[in-house]
Design a protein around this motif. Structure first.
Motif, PDB file in Angstrom:
ATOM      1  N   SER A   1     -98.225  39.085  86.961  1.00  0.00           N
ATOM      2  CA  SER A   1     -98.587  39.617  88.267  1.00  0.00           C
ATOM      3  C   SER A   1     -99.079  38.492  89.173  1.00  0.00           C
ATOM      4  CB  SER A   1     -99.661  40.704  88.128  1.00  0.00           C
ATOM      5  OG  SER A   1    -100.836  40.159  87.547  1.00  0.00           O
ATOM      6  N   TYR A   2     -98.966  38.695  90.478  1.00  0.00           N
ATOM      7  CA  TYR A   2     -99.297  37.611  91.422  1.00  0.00           C
ATOM      8  C   TYR A   2    -100.784  37.274  91.358  1.00  0.00           C
ATOM      9  CZ  TYR A   2     -99.226  34.802  95.668  1.00  0.00           C
ATOM     10  OH  TYR A   2     -99.332  33.768  96.564  1.00  0.00           O
ATOM     11  N   GLU A   3    -101.649  38.258  91.606  1.00  0.00           N
ATOM     12  CA  GLU A   3    -103.088  38.065  91.433  1.00  0.00           C
ATOM     13  C   GLU A   3    -103.453  38.427  89.999  1.00  0.00           C
ATOM     14  OE1 GLU A   3    -105.686  36.950  92.907  1.00  0.00           O
ATOM     15  OE2 GLU A   3    -105.118  36.667  95.012  1.00  0.00           O
ATOM     16  N   SER A   4    -104.381  37.710  89.432  1.00  0.00           N
ATOM     17  CA  SER A   4    -104.754  37.952  88.042  1.00  0.00           C
ATOM     18  C   SER A   4    -105.383  39.330  87.866  1.00  0.00           C
ATOM     19  CB  SER A   4    -105.749  36.887  87.574  1.00  0.00           C
ATOM     20  OG  SER A   4    -106.247  37.202  86.283  1.00  0.00           O
TER      21      SER A   4
ATOM     22  N   PRO B   1    -111.281  40.188  91.807  1.00  0.00           N
ATOM     23  CA  PRO B   1    -111.227  41.378  92.668  1.00  0.00           C
ATOM     24  C   PRO B   1    -110.045  42.299  92.396  1.00  0.00           C
ATOM     25  CG  PRO B   1    -110.622  39.398  93.891  1.00  0.00           C
ATOM     26  CD  PRO B   1    -111.163  38.942  92.582  1.00  0.00           C
ATOM     27  N   ALA B   2    -108.895  41.736  92.003  1.00  0.00           N
ATOM     28  CA  ALA B   2    -107.733  42.588  91.736  1.00  0.00           C
ATOM     29  C   ALA B   2    -107.995  43.508  90.551  1.00  0.00           C
ATOM     30  CB  ALA B   2    -106.495  41.733  91.477  1.00  0.00           C
TER      31      ALA B   2
ATOM     32  N   PRO C   1    -100.250  47.806  95.221  1.00  0.00           N
ATOM     33  CA  PRO C   1    -100.699  46.868  96.258  1.00  0.00           C
ATOM     34  C   PRO C   1     -99.869  45.589  96.269  1.00  0.00           C
ATOM     35  CG  PRO C   1    -102.564  47.759  95.026  1.00  0.00           C
ATOM     36  CD  PRO C   1    -101.321  48.176  94.281  1.00  0.00           C
ATOM     37  N   ALA C   2     -99.795  44.993  97.442  1.00  0.00           N
ATOM     38  CA  ALA C   2     -98.964  43.795  97.605  1.00  0.00           C
ATOM     39  C   ALA C   2     -99.459  42.631  96.772  1.00  0.00           C
ATOM     40  CB  ALA C   2     -98.906  43.411  99.086  1.00  0.00           C
TER      41      ALA C   2
ATOM     42  N   TYR D   1    -104.984  38.284  97.271  1.00  0.00           N
ATOM     43  CA  TYR D   1    -105.864  39.444  97.390  1.00  0.00           C
ATOM     44  C   TYR D   1    -106.711  39.388  98.658  1.00  0.00           C
ATOM     45  CZ  TYR D   1    -109.235  43.077  96.361  1.00  0.00           C
ATOM     46  OH  TYR D   1    -109.995  44.207  96.448  1.00  0.00           O
ATOM     47  N   ALA D   2    -107.095  38.185  99.078  1.00  0.00           N
ATOM     48  CA  ALA D   2    -107.951  38.050 100.253  1.00  0.00           C
ATOM     49  C   ALA D   2    -107.337  38.700 101.483  1.00  0.00           C
ATOM     50  CB  ALA D   2    -108.237  36.574 100.527  1.00  0.00           C
ATOM     51  N   VAL D   3    -106.016  38.701 101.562  1.00  0.00           N
ATOM     52  CA  VAL D   3    -105.334  39.307 102.704  1.00  0.00           C
ATOM     53  C   VAL D   3    -105.583  40.808 102.747  1.00  0.00           C
ATOM     54  CG1 VAL D   3    -103.068  39.735 103.741  1.00  0.00           C
ATOM     55  CG2 VAL D   3    -103.577  37.508 102.697  1.00  0.00           C
TER      56      VAL D   3
END
Length: 495
Positions: free
Chosen positions: A41-44, A49-50, A174-175, A182-184
């Motif tokens: 996955s893109y964010e861990s 936070p993800a 979620p994107a 994630y910050a976006v």
């Protein structure tokens, strides 16, 4: 104990199982696909936070959906706010497609937290049963336990329609799971939580109530380490013997032997090898089968507390570190010695388990066979499969819908242009007998390139249990021979 009696007991417990051996093998493989999709996955989803948002989505969005669909209409949650939420979901579901359990395909991040919850069988049973006065566990089975989706396949379409009605403020996937930092999306997260809290009359409570009774974030970190045990980043996708049928069939047999050992040694802390743990994880994830099998085999549900095991491991590391410090061997010239560095590459001692195993089954099969031993700690923020994936397919592990649409249009254009060029070349050659014939292979090559681009598109995004990447791998593993070292160490198989 004589081997003949052991064989009879093992055959007996296998006949008591809810499913056949090949089904448990398939469950094990599909469970690996799920955790490896999490790894890319893109964010861990192991920390940060993800993961915390995934936990919120699981508790606030997914569990009420499970209650509404899996439990009969006469069963209502004991908490008034949760009961109102479940009633709302049931009304919307009845007005739509009327989804059943077979249609519940969670997005990847929720599937991940759901799996982490089920890997603690006692906590999962208590947590979900405690949501209603009927004390009914939200059981899963092998058909539904390992499915996950990126939201762009047919399997998730029925649920996505209901999801959009229930949670218009929160995307199905979620994107930041696909390709966005994630910050976006951080501001949207707070807005989504507040909006849903007000919508269901839980302002100020939606983010405070915790349904899961253990530390999910700590459990996720441990699973990162477990993923690392199942891959070898140095060998890439060629190192896939662990997914072969023969390896997993052997692992299932060893898991049965381990279960029998647990039955005989209920008060002893037994440490499973990696292949045994693989089957055990898959078995626990199918909660209905696990509950029934444990009752039949050992008379009660067998717990699996990975957090407790990690606490034991850390205690042993600290004890050894204290000894090294006392002897002055921990540091040399301001740097840790090689021996100190190895401290973080120690699993739990298996000597006692191995001794009991050899006492029950003899020296063959060995307990700690090659390919099943502790491989140390992950060297990066992921469990290792992302490294393997990026080495094969590049650093972009996902594409969003617009990118995929653009690639589809481009591939269709290439096919159309290639077919037109080949047809024109063939007609021109017949009519004029000239060099236009070269356009035929050129056009066919162009069309083939377009087809290849379209076929490869799902493989660039293994975030769904029905992606072509996982389907192709499953087919491939059914036909690949095992490496010679696995054949030489073939374990005991049931008759």
């Amino acid at each position: 104990m004589p081997r003949g009696i052991v064989n009879q007991e093992l055959v007996g417990i296998q006949r008591s199982l809810a499913r056949t051996k090949p089904e448990y093998v398939d469950m094990t493989r599909r469970n690996m696909y799920l955790v490896r999709a999490v790894d890319v996955s893109y964010e861990s989803l192991y920390e940060g936070p993800a993961l915390r948002r995934a936990i919120w989505r699981y508790e606030a969005l997914w569990l009420p959906l499970l209650l509404a669909v899996l439990l009969p209409a006469s069963t209502t949650p004991s908490d008034p706010a949760l009961a109102a939420k479940v009633g709302h979901i049931r009304a919307k579901n009845a007005a739509g497609d009327g989804l059943t359990s077979s249609s519940l395909v969670p997005p990847l991040d929720i599937a991940w937290v759901w799996l982490l919850h089920r890997l603690h069988p006692g906590a999962y049973a208590a947590d979900t049963a405690g949501l209603t006065s009927a004390n009914e566990v939200l059981h899963t089975d092998a058909d539904t336990a390992f499915r996950f989706s990126d939201g762009e396949d047919a399997q998730s379409k029925p649920l996505r329609r209901l999801w959009d009605v229930l949670y218009p403020f929160e995307p199905y996937l979620p994107a930041y799971i696909l390709n966005t930092p994630y910050a976006v999306d951080e501001k949207k997260k707070k807005e989504a939580v507040d909006t849903y809290a007000h919508a269901v009359g839980e302002s100020g409570r939606a983010t405070e109530r915790s349904i899961v009774s253990f530390d999910v974030e700590a459990s996720a970190i441990l699973q990162k380490r477990f993923v690392f045990q199942t891959v070898d980043p140095r060998a890439g996708l060629e190192w896939d013997a662990i997914e072969e049928d023969e390896f997993l069939l052997r692992a299932f047999d060893r898991y049965m032997m381990f279960t029998l050992l647990r039955k005989r040694q209920p008060d002893t802390y037994l440490v499973p090898m990696m292949d045994i743990n693989l089957v055990w994880h898959a078995h626990m994830a199918s909660t209905r089968d696990y509950h029934a099998d444990c009752i039949a085999l050992v008379g009660g549900v067998v717990g699996h507390d990975a957090l407790d095991a990690e606490a034991r491991r850390q205690d042993l590391i600290q004890q050894e570190r204290a000894v090294l410090e006392a002897d002055g061997d921990l540091y040399s010239d301001g740097e840790e010695t090689a021996l100190a560095l190895k401290l973080n590459f120690r699993g739990l001692p298996i000597a006692e388990t191995r001794s009991l195993w050899e006492e029950a089954y003899g020296l063959s099969p060995a307990y700690d066979i090659p390919g099943t031993r502790y491989r140390g700690e992950p060297v990066g923020p992921r469990g290792g499969f992302r490294t393997v994936w990026e080495a094969e397919f590049g650093s972009r592990s996902a594409r969003n819908g617009h990118e995929m649409l653009a690639v589809m249009v481009l591939s269709a254009s290439l096919v159309a242009a290639g077919v037109v060029a080949a047809a024109f070349g063939l007609i021109a050659t017949v009519a004029r007998h000239g060099a236009w014939f070269l356009a035929v292979p050129g056009g066919l090559g162009l069309a083939a390139g377009g087809v290849a681009m379209f076929v490869a598109l799902p493989s660039a995004r293994p975030l769904s249990s029905t992606s072509r990447f996982w389907v192709d791998r499953r087919y491939k593993h059914m036909h690949n021979p095992l490496p010679s070292y696995l054949v030489r160490t073939k374990a005991f198989h049931l008759d």
